[in-house]
Design an enzyme around this catalytic site. Structure first.
Site, PDB file in Angstrom:
ATOM      1  N   MET A 218       0.814  -1.216   0.000  1.00  0.00           N
ATOM      2  CA  MET A 218       0.000   0.000   0.000  1.00  0.00           C
ATOM      3  C   MET A 218       0.845   1.263   0.000  1.00  0.00           C
ATOM      4  O   MET A 218       0.499   2.246  -0.653  1.00  0.00           O
ATOM      5  CB  MET A 218      -0.926  -0.021   1.227  1.00  0.00           C
ATOM      6  CG  MET A 218      -2.095   0.897   1.107  1.00  0.00           C
ATOM      7  SD  MET A 218      -2.896   0.664  -0.511  1.00  0.00           S
ATOM      8  CE  MET A 218      -4.497   1.195  -0.165  1.00  0.00           C
ATOM      9  N   CYS A 219       1.996   1.231   0.726  1.00  0.00           N
ATOM     10  CA  CYS A 219       2.798   2.454   0.818  1.00  0.00           C
ATOM     11  C   CYS A 219       3.347   2.838  -0.558  1.00  0.00           C
ATOM     12  O   CYS A 219       3.443   4.008  -0.903  1.00  0.00           O
ATOM     13  CB  CYS A 219       3.927   2.287   1.835  1.00  0.00           C
ATOM     14  SG  CYS A 219       4.965   0.872   1.502  1.00  0.00           S
ATOM     15  N   THR A 220       3.685   1.819  -1.369  1.00  0.00           N
ATOM     16  CA  THR A 220       4.184   2.093  -2.717  1.00  0.00           C
ATOM     17  C   THR A 220       3.083   2.736  -3.553  1.00  0.00           C
ATOM     18  O   THR A 220       3.299   3.726  -4.248  1.00  0.00           O
ATOM     19  CB  THR A 220       4.621   0.777  -3.397  1.00  0.00           C
ATOM     20  OG1 THR A 220       5.555   0.129  -2.554  1.00  0.00           O
ATOM     21  CG2 THR A 220       5.236   1.035  -4.756  1.00  0.00           C
ATOM     22  N   SER A 223       2.355   6.379  -2.009  1.00  0.00           N
ATOM     23  CA  SER A 223       3.312   7.496  -1.994  1.00  0.00           C
ATOM     24  C   SER A 223       4.512   7.359  -2.921  1.00  0.00           C
ATOM     25  O   SER A 223       5.130   8.364  -3.249  1.00  0.00           O
ATOM     26  CB  SER A 223       3.796   7.730  -0.562  1.00  0.00           C
ATOM     27  OG  SER A 223       4.281   6.516  -0.051  1.00  0.00           O
TER      28      SER A 223
END
Ligand SMILES: [Zn+2]
Length: 435
Positions: A218-220, A223
């Site tokens: 999810m972080c990829t 952001s």
């Protein structure tokens, strides 16, 4: 070749009426002489062709992308006694690569159409339709060739062949082995392998090679997008529920062009923000629908390799970028749940909930079960602990999931029987209590 003045007799079933001089010359070159690349145990002989033409009985599982190639390759190589099974019907999207089918065949069963096509086109070939249950066990196939797109179906077939093995005083009777040649493709990648059930690595021995579906972190997505796919996933997972472009509660439908168009446009904007190129409408639909495009040439290569028997025993092929292929020997797993004959130990504390055991069976990389049904003998009675596939039993056994193993009356060393869609056999596990 047939003499030009003499019409070739095309006979779709009776075998011998349609031979012509030199028909098998190209096959004989392989079978009746040795060569620098032949297997050391190979003995050139005229009997091999007779065996292929008259005796050898092959079962082909799957008449889709790989299956069409396999049926064509086998029939042209001289195998005549071919049985085929496929439960699927023809979709218009199959036609670009499943070349035994025509637009008028859409909606018809794949196995029927494929068998008719090959039988009409290749004189003397006789492809028979088969239904897995229950007759085929008695048909004594010499070889089974799989061109499936489902891991569950592969594992089921693997388990079926393992269940046919005969052991005498613990020694495997080699005549009970039916070799399984398995092919698989995904986009530009593919593999072919030979399995001698009970002797070499089986499907379940190497189950870790089929990883569960990869999801981007999810972080990829949120952001640090680097790939066009990251941008599309961002729109699909975050923007769609936030902006609800087609109204509250409308689920993104991969087959609705307006939905895909919206995701595509927003993904382009996102990609532009991060200087990422490569977002296309097709890719958008592919990511939303989780499609890996099927590639005809990969099917052809894998089907071709699958027909080469001395492969030892696992070949991978990849032509995403250039061409890469190599072969290695997959090893048997000592405690394989399918072929080792060793009951597996399940280590749980008496205070573990049944749900934890169920999660282990479905999530463990070496088991990957689908909807395991658990039974055990408790106080002399056979007790169903949990069963999902029948609604009334599921309802009745659901409360057990939140009970501890001890509360369910299970004891250390207890035998547990597990049934699952991944195998036709009931698997036995031994419960080992940890403290
Ligand atoms: Zn195994």
């Amino acid at each position: 070749m047939a003499d030009a003045d003499e019409p070739m007799v095309v006979d779709g079933g009776s075998g011998r009426t349609c031979e012509w001089d030199g028909r098998w010359n190209h096959i004989k070159k392989f079978l009746e002489r040795s060569g620098p690349f032949t297997h050391p145990d190979f003995e050139p002989s005229t009997e091999s062709l007779q065996f292929m033409l008259e005796t050898c009985k092959i079962l082909v599982i799957g008449a889709g992308g790989l299956g069409c190639e396999l049926l064509k390759d086998l029939a042209l190589s001289g195998f005549r006694n071919i049985h085929v099974v496929d439960m699927d019907t023809i979709d218009v999207s199959n036609l670009n690569r499943q070349f035994l089918f025509r637009p008028t065949d859409v909606g018809r069963p794949k196995a029927n159409v494929a068998a008719d096509f090959v039988n009409n086109r290749i004189p003397g070939c006789y492809i028979i339709l088969e239904f897995i249950y229950p007759s085929f066990i008695h048909l004594e196939f010499h070889i089974i060739v799989c061109g499936l797109d489902s891991i569950v179906a592969r594992r089921w077939m693997n388990g079926m062949l393992l269940s046919l093995l005969v052991f005498e005083d613990g020694v495997l009777d080699p005549s009970s082995i039916i070799p399984l040649i398995d092919g698989g493709t995904e986009g530009f990648k593919g593999n072919a392998r030979v399995i001698l059930p009970g002797m070499t690595a089986c499907i379940d021995c190497t189950l870790e090679l089929y990883p569960p579906q990869i999801n981007f972190p999810m972080c990829t997505i949120a952001s640090m997008p680097r790939l066009p796919e990251h941008c599309i996933e961002y729109v699909r997972m975050l923007l769609w529920p936030k902006e609800t472009p087609f109204g509250d509660g409308v689920v993104l439908d991969g087959d609705d062009p307006e939905h895909i168009q919206w995701v595509y446009q927003r993904s382009l904007e996102r990609a532009a923000d991060f200087n990422i190129t490569g977002v296309t409408y097709r890719l958008t639909q592919g990511v939303v629908k989780r499609i890996i495009p099927a590639v005809a040439s990969t099917n052809a290569v894998i089907a071709g390799k699958s027909a080469y028997i001395p492969l030892n025993n696992y070949m991978v092929f990849n032509d995403v970028d250039g061409l890469y292929t190599y072969t290695f020997e997959a090893e048997r797993k000592e405690n394989c749940s399918a072929c080792s004959q060793v009951p597996l130990d399940l280590h749980f504390s008496p205070s573990s909930k049944l749900q934890e055991m169920l999660d282990h069976l479905t999530e463990s990389a070496s088991l990957q079960m689908k909807s395991p049904a658990l039974t055990a003998t408790v106080e002399g009675k056979n007790k169903t602990l949990y069963l999902q596939s029948v609604a009334s039993i599921e309802q009745r056994t659901r409360p057990n999931l939140s009970k501890t193993l001890k509360e369910l009356g299970l004891s250390d060393g207890q035998e547990l029987a597990v049934a699952d869609a991944t195998t036709p056999q009931t698997m036995l596990f031994r419960l080992c209590f940890t403290s």
